[in-house]
Motif scaffolding. Structure first.
Motif, mmCIF file in Angstrom:
data_model
loop_
_atom_site.group_PDB
_atom_site.id
_atom_site.type_symbol
_atom_site.label_atom_id
_atom_site.label_comp_id
_atom_site.label_asym_id
_atom_site.label_seq_id
_atom_site.Cartn_x
_atom_site.Cartn_y
_atom_site.Cartn_z
ATOM 1 N N ALA A 164 22.377 6.645 10.752
ATOM 2 C CA ALA A 164 22.515 5.106 11.480
ATOM 3 C C ALA A 164 23.712 5.039 12.298
ATOM 4 O O ALA A 164 23.914 4.072 13.004
ATOM 5 N N VAL A 165 24.809 5.463 11.615
ATOM 6 C CA VAL A 165 26.210 5.324 12.097
ATOM 7 C C VAL A 165 26.328 6.038 13.459
ATOM 8 O O VAL A 165 27.245 5.610 14.354
ATOM 9 N N ASP A 166 25.550 7.047 13.636
ATOM 10 C CA ASP A 166 25.698 7.700 14.947
ATOM 11 C C ASP A 166 24.330 8.064 15.639
ATOM 12 O O ASP A 166 23.916 9.145 15.482
ATOM 13 N N PRO A 167 23.548 7.171 16.134
ATOM 14 C CA PRO A 167 22.193 7.283 16.509
ATOM 15 C C PRO A 167 21.972 8.111 17.800
ATOM 16 O O PRO A 167 21.089 8.671 18.054
ATOM 17 N N GLY A 168 23.243 8.103 18.579
ATOM 18 C CA GLY A 168 23.125 8.915 19.817
ATOM 19 C C GLY A 168 22.533 8.038 21.079
ATOM 20 O O GLY A 168 23.333 7.859 22.030
ATOM 21 N N LEU A 169 21.189 7.495 20.754
ATOM 22 C CA LEU A 169 20.532 6.654 22.227
ATOM 23 C C LEU A 169 20.268 5.462 21.436
ATOM 24 O O LEU A 169 19.800 5.452 19.989
ATOM 25 N N VAL B 233 17.654 3.379 28.146
ATOM 26 C CA VAL B 233 18.628 3.858 26.812
ATOM 27 C C VAL B 233 20.036 3.701 27.150
ATOM 28 O O VAL B 233 20.474 3.935 28.248
ATOM 29 N N THR B 234 20.617 3.481 26.328
ATOM 30 C CA THR B 234 22.370 3.591 26.352
ATOM 31 C C THR B 234 22.802 4.605 25.389
ATOM 32 O O THR B 234 22.452 4.618 24.326
ATOM 33 N N ASN B 235 23.554 5.369 25.984
ATOM 34 C CA ASN B 235 24.273 6.730 25.129
ATOM 35 C C ASN B 235 25.321 6.087 24.483
ATOM 36 O O ASN B 235 26.368 5.577 25.169
ATOM 37 N N VAL B 236 25.324 6.052 23.169
ATOM 38 C CA VAL B 236 26.519 5.787 22.216
ATOM 39 C C VAL B 236 27.029 6.760 21.386
ATOM 40 O O VAL B 236 27.727 6.728 20.572
ATOM 41 N N GLY B 237 26.600 7.936 22.025
ATOM 42 C CA GLY B 237 27.051 9.369 21.302
ATOM 43 C C GLY B 237 28.245 10.118 22.084
ATOM 44 O O GLY B 237 28.900 9.318 22.841
ATOM 45 N N PRO B 238 28.117 11.164 22.045
ATOM 46 C CA PRO B 238 29.176 12.003 22.838
ATOM 47 C C PRO B 238 29.071 11.744 24.448
ATOM 48 O O PRO B 238 28.042 11.282 24.916
ATOM 49 N N LEU B 239 30.151 11.610 25.059
ATOM 50 C CA LEU B 239 30.251 11.448 26.619
ATOM 51 C C LEU B 239 29.374 12.172 27.321
ATOM 52 O O LEU B 239 28.728 11.826 28.367
ATOM 53 N N ARG B 240 29.200 13.380 26.923
ATOM 54 C CA ARG B 240 28.194 14.385 27.868
ATOM 55 C C ARG B 240 27.010 14.759 26.811
ATOM 56 O O ARG B 240 27.316 15.445 25.864
ATOM 57 N N ALA B 241 25.920 14.454 27.499
ATOM 58 C CA ALA B 241 24.679 14.659 26.426
ATOM 59 C C ALA B 241 23.655 14.911 27.387
ATOM 60 O O ALA B 241 23.475 14.264 28.390
ATOM 61 N N THR B 242 22.735 15.721 26.965
ATOM 62 C CA THR B 242 21.555 15.986 27.542
ATOM 63 C C THR B 242 20.322 15.729 26.856
ATOM 64 O O THR B 242 20.525 16.255 25.354
ATOM 65 N N TYR B 243 19.490 14.848 27.033
ATOM 66 C CA TYR B 243 18.409 14.594 26.054
ATOM 67 C C TYR B 243 16.806 14.981 26.858
ATOM 68 O O TYR B 243 16.589 14.997 27.864
ATOM 69 N N GLN B 244 16.138 15.615 25.871
ATOM 70 C CA GLN B 244 14.932 16.027 26.466
ATOM 71 C C GLN B 244 13.884 15.196 25.752
ATOM 72 O O GLN B 244 13.811 14.859 24.440
ATOM 73 N N GLY B 245 12.996 14.669 26.560
ATOM 74 C CA GLY B 245 11.645 13.725 25.948
ATOM 75 C C GLY B 245 10.549 14.573 25.444
ATOM 76 O O GLY B 245 10.250 15.807 25.947
ATOM 77 N N PHE C 19 15.398 14.062 22.182
ATOM 78 C CA PHE C 19 16.067 15.224 21.578
ATOM 79 C C PHE C 19 17.298 15.575 22.211
ATOM 80 O O PHE C 19 17.127 15.604 23.488
ATOM 81 N N ASP C 20 18.708 15.469 21.709
ATOM 82 C CA ASP C 20 19.821 16.067 22.489
ATOM 83 C C ASP C 20 19.996 17.492 21.908
ATOM 84 O O ASP C 20 20.821 18.394 22.468
ATOM 85 N N GLY C 21 18.940 18.199 20.960
ATOM 86 C CA GLY C 21 19.216 19.694 20.752
ATOM 87 C C GLY C 21 20.152 19.842 19.818
ATOM 88 O O GLY C 21 20.542 20.888 19.066
ATOM 89 N N ARG C 22 20.872 18.780 19.160
ATOM 90 C CA ARG C 22 21.915 18.884 18.119
ATOM 91 C C ARG C 22 21.430 17.999 17.026
ATOM 92 O O ARG C 22 20.404 18.511 16.300
ATOM 93 N N ASN C 23 21.963 17.079 16.708
ATOM 94 C CA ASN C 23 21.521 16.176 15.598
ATOM 95 C C ASN C 23 21.120 14.872 16.076
ATOM 96 O O ASN C 23 20.841 14.044 14.967
ATOM 97 N N HIS C 24 20.954 14.696 17.104
ATOM 98 C CA HIS C 24 20.522 13.123 17.576
ATOM 99 C C HIS C 24 18.980 13.210 18.199
ATOM 100 O O HIS C 24 18.393 13.998 18.779
ATOM 101 N N SER C 25 18.204 12.332 17.437
ATOM 102 C CA SER C 25 16.905 12.015 18.176
ATOM 103 C C SER C 25 16.619 10.267 18.124
ATOM 104 O O SER C 25 17.131 9.876 17.107
ATOM 105 N N ALA C 26 15.927 9.986 19.145
ATOM 106 C CA ALA C 26 15.598 8.635 19.244
ATOM 107 C C ALA C 26 13.829 8.419 19.386
ATOM 108 O O ALA C 26 13.673 8.779 20.591
ATOM 109 N N ARG C 27 13.219 7.884 18.448
ATOM 110 C CA ARG C 27 11.974 7.800 18.466
ATOM 111 C C ARG C 27 11.262 6.592 18.553
ATOM 112 O O ARG C 27 11.748 5.615 17.872
#
Length: 172
Positions: free
Chosen positions: A28-33, A85-97, A147-155
């Motif tokens: 929850a501290v690092d949700p990504g999106l 969606v708002t990216n609150v994670g790494p400045l450069r990120a790619t998310y796959q739906g 999914f960002d392929g690392r540890n972030h997912s927003a469902r």
């Protein structure tokens, strides 16, 4: 044994009856999106439900267009819903739906990949629902997960009800 919903009429539980989620404070501290919304959007929607005004045409009967963390439209033929969606994670990120379409519904997300580069913090996408069957129906459920392929997912959960004809009991 399947979970049953509480109430006078017993029925099998569905996502409307379940709890929200398992809380994971570390994630929850690092949700990504996040699905961020300006509180003024809620105020505008509420005011439009009290008495339609000139600037209410985009909201009337369309709660599903608010930037909520769920989507629940009534579906006659086809409906398109927009979310940001708002990216609150790494400045450069790619998310796959990843789409889990509700039963009897075709569901498409565009774009299906969201790229955040340095300086971009939000992205808008659309979700289009198309009924495969012309049947007055109950709610069917699915989801959309980024999914960002690392540890972030927003469902977000999806609940769609196919509607052929409005009934008094449905709109009262």
């Amino acid at each position: 044994m399947p979970i049953q919903a509480e109430g006078v009429i017993r029925k099998l539980a569905d996502p409307f009856d379940y709890g929200s989620a398992h809380m994971n404070p570390d994630r929850a501290v690092d949700p990504g999106l996040v699905y961020d919304i300006d509180p003024m959007e809620y105020t505008k929607f509420f005011n439009c439900t009290l008495g339609p005004k000139d600037d209410c045409s985009s909201y009337m009967g369309k709660l599903y267009q608010l930037n909520l963390t769920s989507i629940a439209p009534n579906l006659r033929n086809s409906v398109t819903v927009w979310r940001t969606v708002t990216n609150v994670g790494p400045l450069r990120a790619t998310y796959q739906g990843a789409v889990e379409a509700p039963a009897g519904v075709n569901m498409a997300v565009n774009p299906s990949v969201i790229n955040f580069k340095k300086g971009s913090t939000s992205a808008t996408f659309k979700v289009t629902f198309t009924a495969r069957h012309r049947i007055q129906g109950c709610y069917t459920f699915g989801s959309l997960t980024w999914f960002d392929g690392r540890n972030h997912s927003a469902r977000i959960p999806i609940a769609v009800r196919t509607v052929i004809q409005d009934f008094v009991a449905d709109i009262a």
